[in-house]
Design an enzyme around this catalytic site. Structure first.
Site, short mmCIF file in Angstrom:
data_model
loop_
_atom_site.label_atom_id
_atom_site.label_comp_id
_atom_site.label_asym_id
_atom_site.label_seq_id
_atom_site.Cartn_x
_atom_site.Cartn_y
_atom_site.Cartn_z
N GLY A 300 0.83 -1.19 0.00
CA GLY A 300 0.00 0.00 0.00
C GLY A 300 0.86 1.23 0.00
N VAL A 305 3.47 -5.63 3.15
CA VAL A 305 3.35 -6.64 4.20
C VAL A 305 3.95 -7.95 3.71
CG1 VAL A 305 1.79 -7.89 5.71
CG2 VAL A 305 1.28 -5.55 5.06
N ASP A 419 -9.81 3.39 11.21
CA ASP A 419 -9.92 2.66 9.94
C ASP A 419 -10.55 1.29 10.15
OD1 ASP A 419 -9.73 2.08 7.29
OD2 ASP A 419 -7.59 1.62 7.31
#
Ligand SMILES: *[C@@H]1O[C@H](CO)[C@@H](O)[C@H](O)[C@H]1NC(C)=O
Ligand SMILES: *[C@@H]1O[C@H](CO)[C@@H](O)[C@H](O)[C@H]1NC(C)=O
Ligand SMILES: *[C@@H]1O[C@H](CO)[C@@H](O)[C@H](O)[C@H]1NC(C)=O
Ligand SMILES: *[C@@H]1O[C@H](CO)[C@@H](O)[C@H](O)[C@H]1NC(C)=O
Ligand SMILES: *[C@@H]1O[C@H](CO)[C@@H](O)[C@H](O)[C@H]1NC(C)=O
Ligand SMILES: *[C@@H]1O[C@H](CO)[C@@H](O)[C@H](O)[C@H]1NC(C)=O
Ligand SMILES: *[C@@H]1O[C@H](CO)[C@@H](O)[C@H](O)[C@H]1NC(C)=O
Ligand SMILES: *[C@@H]1O[C@H](CO)[C@@H](O)[C@H](O)[C@H]1NC(C)=O
Length: 581
Positions: A300, A305, A419
């Site tokens: 992102g 990740v 979020d």
């Protein structure tokens, strides 16, 4: 009369000559003749290409040939070649330099073979280039960087090899770039791809690309789809942030945690604390082969990740942040403070931060890895959605309530998630839910306290954030409400919101909105829990934040019985809405 007419004619002729000369001076010479010659060159190049070999004995005008489109001046502007019967044709047999007006070239799924010639760089007007599902091999020509007007470049499903030329970074108008399924493209992803500001779709999967993902990819603000290797992930943008649709996990036992913090001579902080105090920086580097792309499970705007199996056998998720440009001292201090808060969080429904590394070269967090991936993934999967029955769904909602309630009411100072979405709820092998990505948004915007850059996922953000930009606990309450409804409906409640705003809720029945893939709850208690969850969720999505309950309130309500509203199938949303909490 005769004289006059001769004179007149002479006069006219001389005037025409004069005009002609003037034209010669003021405009490119013999424009008409050039056009004609150019059109003829295009026709000849088409005939010579042998692509239209089946037209060789016909006299029809080339502009009428299958797949050819000419403009009013007779120049070829579009070539779509999809002939697959008969013989193979060679890509480089078409003399590309003969088509200065070409805007669109599509030879997808055709019997095309050979290399992509350097000459392709002469098609400088091209906006669409697709040579996919052919038998094209060899390297990508550097001259592709000449095609600066390109909006779509698709060379997928061929046998291309070699490195991706960094000249692709010149294609500033590119929206769609697909080089997938060539098996042979290798080397690293050029950092210049970070210049492709308009890029929305990038697919480099199923190739031999290695190395790490350049952090410049995080600059691609418009990117919505990114596919790398065997990974599959989205990057959502409002502000960019992670959404990992990978296969995240949980370790079997949470063992005793030791903290080890080693400030180095440069003032860099490197701290990894873990099950046995045995994870070392070197282990992480070794387990991921220095963050090799093949261990990447998501990426992102802020970083990527990775999934890593440590020597102890434990599997962890590593979130590696891109470099930072802002004021370093403030950022580092802030980062440390936040990390300290996060490291103290102990809640069974929150994905545990196991450690972090803060170093000039590399900054990452270590989290537990969750085996079943996100709630979003499970709800989107027809088989897994059935496995997540009503009892489990109610439990998922309860877990989220516990986690958020803990953050809002048991932590000092309170921590706002910012979020909450179905992508950030991770499920373990038993389908127990864990809140993840906690505080990431705040971590990454240390200078924002209550005022914030908009961080969150579209479709989950409280409406007041659109105009106030002030983050309160009630923003999380709203997002929770959306996720709770989504869990019960099996899909994002976006359509329901539209219905609620346009029509009376009187005639929408509760059973109409519940996930139709599951049979109606038969058990009385389960049915009551479902009613309770939907009722509370509807209260949470109230457009006025003051009317939304607090997490504590929701938590206490969940322990009580749902109000009796008559038989399950007769309950309408209007009834639920009208019922005060
Ligand atoms: C087409 O081929 C002929 C001979 O086969 C050659 O003389 C001519 O230059 C070629 N034209 C183009 C535009 O390639
Ligand atoms: C064109 O005509 C020649 C000679 O008659 C013949 O050999 C060839 O097969 C024809 N080509 C096509 C595509 O029909
Ligand atoms: C390109 O060609 C393929 C195969 O013929 C076709 O499916 C696709 O729609 C074409 N693309 C455009 C934009 O015309
Ligand atoms: C790039 O485009 C220019 C015209 O804009 C042309 O002169 C040049 O030959 C092209 N380069 C390549 C490698 O095709
Ligand atoms: C792909 O290209 C390589 C050489 O670049 C060749 O060895 C291989 O056979 C090709 N594969 C196919 C399926 O054409
Ligand atoms: C990455 O690919 C390049 C080109 O194929 C190769 O030379 C290099 O050794 C590879 N690196 C790793 C770490 O595999
Ligand atoms: C890309 O995003 C910028 C704003 O970040 C916007 O101005 C631009 O129009 C977008 N481009 C496309 C192709 O959507
Ligand atoms: C943030 O909000 C809290 C209460 O919501 C308030 O006490 C605090 O002063 C605010 N901080 C800033 C910097 O505005």
């Amino acid at each position: 009369m005769e004289w006059c007419s001769i004179t007149c004619r002479a006069l006219v002729v001389s005037m025409v000559l004069l005009l002609y000369n003037m034209l010669l001076i003021s405009s490119p010479p013999a424009a008409a003749a050039t056009t004609e010659a150019q059109v003829e060159a295009e026709a000849e190049a088409l005939r010579n290409s042998t692509w239209w070999w089946y037209m060789e004995n016909t006299t029809s005008h080339h502009c009428t040939w299958e797949g050819i489109t000419c403009n009013t001046e007779g120049h070829v502007v579009r070539i779509t070649y999809s002939y697959i019967d008969g013989k193979m044709v060679e890509l480089s047999k078409l003399k590309f330099s003969s088509f200065p007006s070409l805007l669109h070239l599509n030879v997808s799924h055709s019997s095309m073979y050979g290399r992509i010639p350097d000459e392709i760089g002469m098609l400088t007007k091209l906006t669409y280039l697709r040579i996919s599902e052919c038998d094209v091999h060899g390297e990508l020509p550097v001259s592709l960087g000449n095609l600066t007007l390109l909006e779509e470049l698709d060379l997928a499903y061929n046998n291309l090899s070699g490195v991706i030329p960094s000249s692709l970074g010149y294609l500033k108008n590119l929206i769609h770039l697909d080089l997938s399924f060539n098996y042979g493209l290798s080397g690293v992803i050029p950092s210049s791809l970070g210049y492709l500001k308009n890029l929305k779709y990038l697919d480099l999967s199923i190739n031999e690309i290695n190395g790490s993902i350049p952090y410049q990819i995080g600059n691609l603000e418009n990117l919505t789809h990114l596919y790398l290797h065997h990974c599959y992930f989205f990057v959502y943008n409002l502000v960019s942030f992670f959404v990992v649709l990978g296969f995240l996990l949980i370790s079997r036992k949470t063992r005793k945690i030791q903290t080890k913090e080693i400030p180095t001579k440069n003032g860099d902080i490197f701290s990894v604390w873990n099950y046995d105090g045995k994870i070392a920086y070197e282990d992480i580097i070794k387990a991921t082969e220095d963050f090799d792309i093949k261990y990447c499970i998501g990426t992102g705007g802020y970083g990527s990740v990775y999934k890593a199996q440590l020597p102890t056998g434990n599997v962890v998720a590593l979130k590696k942040l891109h470099g930072w440009e802002r004021d370093e001292a403030t950022y580092l201090k802030s980062f440390q403070n936040e990390v300290q808060i996060l490291s103290k969080i102990r809640h069974r429904n929150i994905v545990k931060l196991q450690g972090y590394c803060l170093h000039k070269r590399c900054m990452f967090f270590i989290y537990n890895y969750m085996g079943r991936g996100s709630l979003y993934c499970v709800l989107s999967n027809e088989v897994e959605a059935l496995e997540l029955d009503w009892i489990k769904r109610v439990n998922v909602v309860k877990s989220i309530v516990h986690a958020v309630c803990y953050m809002h009411h048991d932590c000092t100072p309170p921590i706002i998630h910012r979020d909450i979405s179905s992508n950030n709820i991770l499920l373990d092998s038993k389908l127990d839910a864990f809140l993840s990505d906690f505080g990431t948004a705040r971590l990454l915007h240390p200078d924002s306290s209550n005022q914030t850059l908009l961080a969150g996922t579209y479709g989950y953000i409280a409406p007041e954030l659109a105009y106030t930009m002030v983050v309160t606990e009630k923003c999380d309450v709203y997002s929770f409400g959306v996720v709770a409804l989504e869990t019960m409906m099996g899909k994002h409640p976006g359509e329901l919101f539209t219905l609620l705003s346009f029509s009376s809720t009187q005639n929408i029945m509760l059973t109409d909105i519940l996930d139709s893939r599951l049979p109606s709850p038969q058990d009385q208690q389960v049915a009551r829990d479902v009613v309770l969850v939907v009722w509370l969720a509807l209260k949470c999505i109230h457009s006025n934040l003051r009317s939304r309950p607090t997490m504590q309130h929701i938590s206490s309500k969940l322990l009580t019985q749902s109000p009796f509203l008559g038989p399950f199938h007769r309950i309408s949303l209007w009834q639920l809405n009208a019922l005060e909490i």
